[in-house]
Design a protein around this motif. Sequence first.
Motif, PDB file in Angstrom:
ATOM      1  N   ALA A 140      -7.668   7.186 -13.545  1.00 36.98           N
ATOM      2  CA  ALA A 140      -8.374   6.541 -12.411  1.00 36.98           C
ATOM      3  C   ALA A 140      -9.818   7.170 -12.660  1.00 36.98           C
ATOM      4  CB  ALA A 140      -7.654   7.176 -11.224  1.00 36.98           C
ATOM      5  N   PHE A 141     -10.796   6.024 -12.014  1.00 33.38           N
ATOM      6  CA  PHE A 141     -11.946   6.318 -12.355  1.00 33.38           C
ATOM      7  C   PHE A 141     -12.469   6.237 -10.755  1.00 33.38           C
ATOM      8  CE2 PHE A 141     -10.500   3.968 -16.107  1.00 33.38           C
ATOM      9  CZ  PHE A 141     -10.738   4.883 -17.241  1.00 33.38           C
ATOM     10  N   ALA A 155      -5.444  -3.395 -14.439  1.00 30.92           N
ATOM     11  CA  ALA A 155      -6.368  -2.691 -13.816  1.00 30.92           C
ATOM     12  C   ALA A 155      -6.554  -3.287 -12.245  1.00 30.92           C
ATOM     13  CB  ALA A 155      -7.900  -2.652 -14.456  1.00 30.92           C
ATOM     14  N   TRP A 156      -6.916  -2.516 -11.364  1.00 28.03           N
ATOM     15  CA  TRP A 156      -6.851  -2.841 -10.011  1.00 28.03           C
ATOM     16  C   TRP A 156      -8.135  -1.722  -9.302  1.00 28.03           C
ATOM     17  CZ3 TRP A 156      -3.008   0.045 -12.041  1.00 28.03           C
ATOM     18  CH2 TRP A 156      -2.697   1.223 -11.102  1.00 28.03           C
ATOM     19  N   TYR A 157      -8.419  -2.336  -8.231  1.00 24.42           N
ATOM     20  CA  TYR A 157      -9.176  -1.264  -7.264  1.00 24.42           C
ATOM     21  C   TYR A 157      -8.271  -0.954  -6.142  1.00 24.42           C
ATOM     22  CZ  TYR A 157     -12.908   0.701  -4.418  1.00 24.42           C
ATOM     23  OH  TYR A 157     -13.668   1.592  -3.803  1.00 24.42           O
ATOM     24  N   ASP A 158      -8.277   0.564  -6.226  1.00 22.11           N
ATOM     25  CA  ASP A 158      -7.189   1.349  -5.171  1.00 22.11           C
ATOM     26  C   ASP A 158      -8.401   1.314  -3.983  1.00 22.11           C
ATOM     27  OD1 ASP A 158      -6.321   2.955  -3.345  1.00 22.11           O
ATOM     28  OD2 ASP A 158      -4.846   3.821  -5.149  1.00 22.11           O
ATOM     29  N   GLU A 159      -8.452   0.776  -3.016  1.00 19.39           N
ATOM     30  CA  GLU A 159      -9.492   0.791  -1.951  1.00 19.39           C
ATOM     31  C   GLU A 159      -9.135   2.122  -1.085  1.00 19.39           C
ATOM     32  OE1 GLU A 159     -10.708  -3.086   0.147  1.00 19.39           O
ATOM     33  OE2 GLU A 159      -8.647  -3.658  -0.725  1.00 19.39           O
ATOM     34  N   GLN A 160      -7.768   2.535  -0.791  1.00 20.79           N
ATOM     35  CA  GLN A 160      -7.598   3.721  -0.017  1.00 20.79           C
ATOM     36  C   GLN A 160      -8.213   4.968  -1.155  1.00 20.79           C
ATOM     37  OE1 GLN A 160      -3.606   3.561   0.446  1.00 20.79           O
ATOM     38  NE2 GLN A 160      -3.752   2.836   2.533  1.00 20.79           N
ATOM     39  N   ALA A 161      -8.060   5.077  -2.298  1.00 16.55           N
ATOM     40  CA  ALA A 161      -8.591   6.094  -2.862  1.00 16.55           C
ATOM     41  C   ALA A 161     -10.020   5.852  -3.277  1.00 16.55           C
ATOM     42  CB  ALA A 161      -7.684   6.363  -4.257  1.00 16.55           C
ATOM     43  N   ALA A 178     -15.297  -7.042  -7.695  1.00 19.34           N
ATOM     44  CA  ALA A 178     -16.104  -7.568  -6.699  1.00 19.34           C
ATOM     45  C   ALA A 178     -15.593  -6.732  -5.512  1.00 19.34           C
ATOM     46  CB  ALA A 178     -15.590  -9.120  -6.306  1.00 19.34           C
ATOM     47  N   LEU A 179     -14.161  -6.170  -5.264  1.00 19.98           N
ATOM     48  CA  LEU A 179     -13.712  -5.363  -4.295  1.00 19.98           C
ATOM     49  C   LEU A 179     -14.642  -4.094  -4.493  1.00 19.98           C
ATOM     50  CD1 LEU A 179      -9.766  -5.952  -4.355  1.00 19.98           C
ATOM     51  CD2 LEU A 179     -11.751  -6.496  -2.548  1.00 19.98           C
ATOM     52  N   MET A 180     -14.587  -3.541  -5.798  1.00 18.75           N
ATOM     53  CA  MET A 180     -15.303  -2.243  -6.032  1.00 18.75           C
ATOM     54  C   MET A 180     -16.715  -2.414  -5.249  1.00 18.75           C
ATOM     55  SD  MET A 180     -14.162  -1.221  -9.798  1.00 18.75           S
ATOM     56  CE  MET A 180     -15.241   0.281  -9.682  1.00 18.75           C
ATOM     57  N   ALA A 181     -17.549  -3.311  -5.898  1.00 15.99           N
ATOM     58  CA  ALA A 181     -18.926  -3.467  -5.408  1.00 15.99           C
ATOM     59  C   ALA A 181     -18.974  -3.703  -4.207  1.00 15.99           C
ATOM     60  CB  ALA A 181     -19.372  -4.727  -6.387  1.00 15.99           C
ATOM     61  N   ALA A 182     -18.137  -4.322  -3.236  1.00 14.53           N
ATOM     62  CA  ALA A 182     -18.033  -4.438  -1.949  1.00 14.53           C
ATOM     63  C   ALA A 182     -18.000  -2.888  -1.090  1.00 14.53           C
ATOM     64  CB  ALA A 182     -17.523  -5.503  -1.350  1.00 14.53           C
ATOM     65  N   ASP A 183     -17.386  -2.062  -1.592  1.00 14.54           N
ATOM     66  CA  ASP A 183     -16.857  -0.912  -0.860  1.00 14.54           C
ATOM     67  C   ASP A 183     -17.994   0.046  -0.892  1.00 14.54           C
ATOM     68  OD1 ASP A 183     -15.405   1.204   0.171  1.00 14.54           O
ATOM     69  OD2 ASP A 183     -13.797   1.042  -1.361  1.00 14.54           O
ATOM     70  N   GLN A 212     -18.185   2.689   0.961  1.00 16.16           N
ATOM     71  CA  GLN A 212     -17.899   4.020   0.925  1.00 16.16           C
ATOM     72  C   GLN A 212     -16.478   4.085   0.345  1.00 16.16           C
ATOM     73  OE1 GLN A 212     -18.038   4.395   5.390  1.00 16.16           O
ATOM     74  NE2 GLN A 212     -19.518   5.941   4.875  1.00 16.16           N
ATOM     75  N   PRO A 213     -16.305   4.247  -0.922  1.00 14.86           N
ATOM     76  CA  PRO A 213     -15.001   4.445  -1.708  1.00 14.86           C
ATOM     77  C   PRO A 213     -14.232   5.616  -1.016  1.00 14.86           C
ATOM     78  CG  PRO A 213     -16.623   4.045  -3.197  1.00 14.86           C
ATOM     79  CD  PRO A 213     -17.432   4.416  -1.954  1.00 14.86           C
ATOM     80  N   GLY A 214     -12.838   5.200  -0.821  1.00 15.73           N
ATOM     81  CA  GLY A 214     -12.224   6.175  -0.499  1.00 15.73           C
ATOM     82  C   GLY A 214     -12.123   6.685   1.033  1.00 15.73           C
ATOM     83  N   VAL A 215     -13.010   5.718   1.827  1.00 18.44           N
ATOM     84  CA  VAL A 215     -13.331   6.103   3.325  1.00 18.44           C
ATOM     85  C   VAL A 215     -12.871   5.159   4.002  1.00 18.44           C
ATOM     86  CG1 VAL A 215     -14.791   6.616   5.159  1.00 18.44           C
ATOM     87  CG2 VAL A 215     -14.903   7.781   2.839  1.00 18.44           C
ATOM     88  N   VAL A 216     -11.777   5.477   4.951  1.00 18.02           N
ATOM     89  CA  VAL A 216     -11.478   4.556   6.166  1.00 18.02           C
ATOM     90  C   VAL A 216     -12.094   4.789   7.322  1.00 18.02           C
ATOM     91  CG1 VAL A 216      -9.473   3.332   7.414  1.00 18.02           C
ATOM     92  CG2 VAL A 216      -9.230   3.936   5.084  1.00 18.02           C
ATOM     93  N   PRO A 217     -13.105   3.919   7.745  1.00 15.22           N
ATOM     94  CA  PRO A 217     -13.720   4.461   9.073  1.00 15.22           C
ATOM     95  C   PRO A 217     -12.952   4.342  10.203  1.00 15.22           C
ATOM     96  CG  PRO A 217     -14.888   2.527   7.848  1.00 15.22           C
ATOM     97  CD  PRO A 217     -13.503   2.745   7.099  1.00 15.22           C
TER      98      PRO A 217
END
Length: 155
Positions: free
Chosen positions: A34-35, A73-79, A111-116, A118-123
């Motif tokens: 994970a990165f 490879a995937w973007y883990d939005e929660q983490a 694109a999901l990464m770029a749009a996030d 606040q990575p790893g933060v759920v408002p």
Amino acid sequence: MSDGLAQLVLSFADEELILNRGNVNAEARGNLVAFGVAPESFDVRPVEWALVTVGERLGARFVDAVGPVTFYAWYDEQAGQLRCSVASVEPDDLPFRGRFRSVGDPAPVLALMAADAQPGVVPWADLREVSAEEAAGPDEQVEFSFPVFAVKLTR
């Protein structure tokens, strides 16, 4: 940062990877890297190139493996992390519990990464109370799926 992230992603091609067809979940977890992402300095292009290059390098490495082997490879939005792994399955059979769609280009993942922002933060505003009925399980099929860049490494 993205050049640094791209270099880290490239290093995945040199990882010691295990194949364990008897336990694909353990295999995928054992190969998982994970990165973290810094959104203010994230540039998609070098990371996209790195993911494609890792797929090519691993393809050369596993060309003679028996049975399917897939780099993904995937973007883990929660983490808030870009994650990579290898599993001895077809691209459409990756060991995810959630619904995913296999893509041959890393652009949708990045694109999901770029749009996030606040990575790893759920408002807090995105959270809601869950009733006992909802906690028991959904009545209807969930339509959301996330993109997974997948490269079949074997023929």
